[in-house]
Scaffold this active site. Structure first.
Site, short mmCIF file in Angstrom:
data_model
loop_
_atom_site.label_atom_id
_atom_site.label_comp_id
_atom_site.label_asym_id
_atom_site.label_seq_id
_atom_site.Cartn_x
_atom_site.Cartn_y
_atom_site.Cartn_z
N GLY A 142 60.18 20.50 40.34
CA GLY A 142 61.29 20.53 39.31
C GLY A 142 62.03 19.56 39.12
CB CYS A 143 64.29 18.31 36.32
SG CYS A 143 65.45 19.93 36.32
CG PHE A 144 68.66 19.89 39.82
CD1 PHE A 144 69.45 18.88 39.28
CD2 PHE A 144 68.44 21.01 39.20
CE1 PHE A 144 70.32 19.10 38.64
CE2 PHE A 144 69.73 21.32 38.54
CZ PHE A 144 70.48 20.45 38.03
#
Length: 328
Positions: A142-144
């Site tokens: 995921g990006c986070f």
């Protein structure tokens, strides 16, 4: 090498095409969309006009002819596609969350049964490169968790508590308009959301644990009025105090051979459009503050996916990804 992009109509699909047109050994030959079959890609992604003549196709997995497939599909959709592609000898990089977590954790976090589970490498190359070499399948993070984990990794085993505070651009919510992303609600505003329950927290806990950390991990995201980027501030509470110079050396040594991690003051504009993660640290003894910046659509999604493909297939890791950010 022939590349297929499954679910190419969204931001991640557009970024995959934008980056892959500069790859020395890959050609996008197929871009799928159920709703847009027959529509030229550049009608949906106008910035790609002149770079591709492809039209969207509505293809079943057994009709895709490619060496590598990127799954840029919603969470819970990849599990019905991945196994079918793998059975045909197609390498897969999955940008969804379907294979990032153990089966039981996934089902608890996402609230649905996993119908085709198998363990997969978690594709943060700076931490799991060896697992991705020659792999047939890699789960793209995921990006986070990408920006957060890279911010905390060198210090993870020295911490008893890690608190991540992230500011994200609106493109992270995808290309479907909603009340949350409506301009009057976003402009001149900062909004915290899913204060204690964001799904990506499970990935952060998983990755810090793999790094030997027993720390408690907390995460709160905020939506800010920018298109791209995630700025994460990590508050890392240590068991024993460390001075700033000591922490700086730890980070510089940890990432000394990593082209895409740069030790400098993080700015969203300096990484926008690029696959870089910029980070910097400051210590007050028992608390170290680490700030990191990534482009959520590149290092946080499509760029890291191509980085993983390069590792899987034995290409130069930076192929298709050597570009500076778009400052200012």
């Amino acid at each position: 090498m022939k590349v297929a992009i499954v679910g190419a109509s969204g931001y991640a699909g557009g970024e995959l095409v934008r980056l892959l047109v500069h790859h020395s050994s890959a050609e996008v030959v197929c871009a799928t969309s159920r709703k847009l079959a027959g529509t030229p890609l550049d009608q949906i992604h106008p910035h790609l006009k002149g770079f591709t003549n492809l039209k969207f196709e509505n293809l079943a997995p057994d009709a895709i002819d490619a060496d590598v497939a990127f799954l840029a599909v919603p969470h819970t959709a990849a599990m019905s596609i991945a196994g079918k592609l793998l059975s045909r000898g197609i390498r897969v990089v999955d940008l969804s969350a379907d294979y990032r977590l153990p089966k039981e954790t996934f089902e608890k976090v996402y609230g649905v049964p996993h119908t085709d589970y198998f363990p997969a490498p978690y594709g943060i190359p700076e931490l799991h490169r060896k697992d991705c070499v020659n792999a047939k399948f890699v789960s793209n993070p995921g990006c986070f968790p990408t920006g957060a984990t890279l911010a905390a990794a060198p210090l993870a085993k020295y911490a008893h508590t890690v608190i991540f505070d992230s500011k994200t651009g609106v493109s992270g919510a995808g290309d479907n308009p909603s009340a949350t992303t409506h301009y009057p609600n976003v402009g001149d505003n900062i909004s915290p959301y899913k204060w204690t329950s964001h799904r990506h927290l499970a990935e952060m806990k998983q990755e810090l644990s793999k790094l030997g950390s027993k720390a408690k991990v907390y995460f709160t995201p905020h939506l800010v009025p920018v298109n791209r980027g995630i700025l994460t501030t990590a508050h890392i509470l240590l068991d024993e105090p460390m001075e700033t110079k000591e922490v700086e050396k730890l980070y510089q040594d940890f990432y000394k051979d990593e082209f895409f991690v740069r030790y400098q003051k993080p700015m969203l504009s300096a990484v926008r459009g690029s696959n870089f993660c910029d980070l910097m640290v400051e210590s007050e003894g028992l608390r170290v503050v680490v700030a990191s910046a990534i482009d959520n659509l590149v290092k946080g999604a499509s760029g890291q996916a191509i980085q993983n493909m390069n590792i899987m297939c034995g290409f130069k890791e930076t192929d298709g990804l050597v570009a500076a950010g778009m400052l200012p």
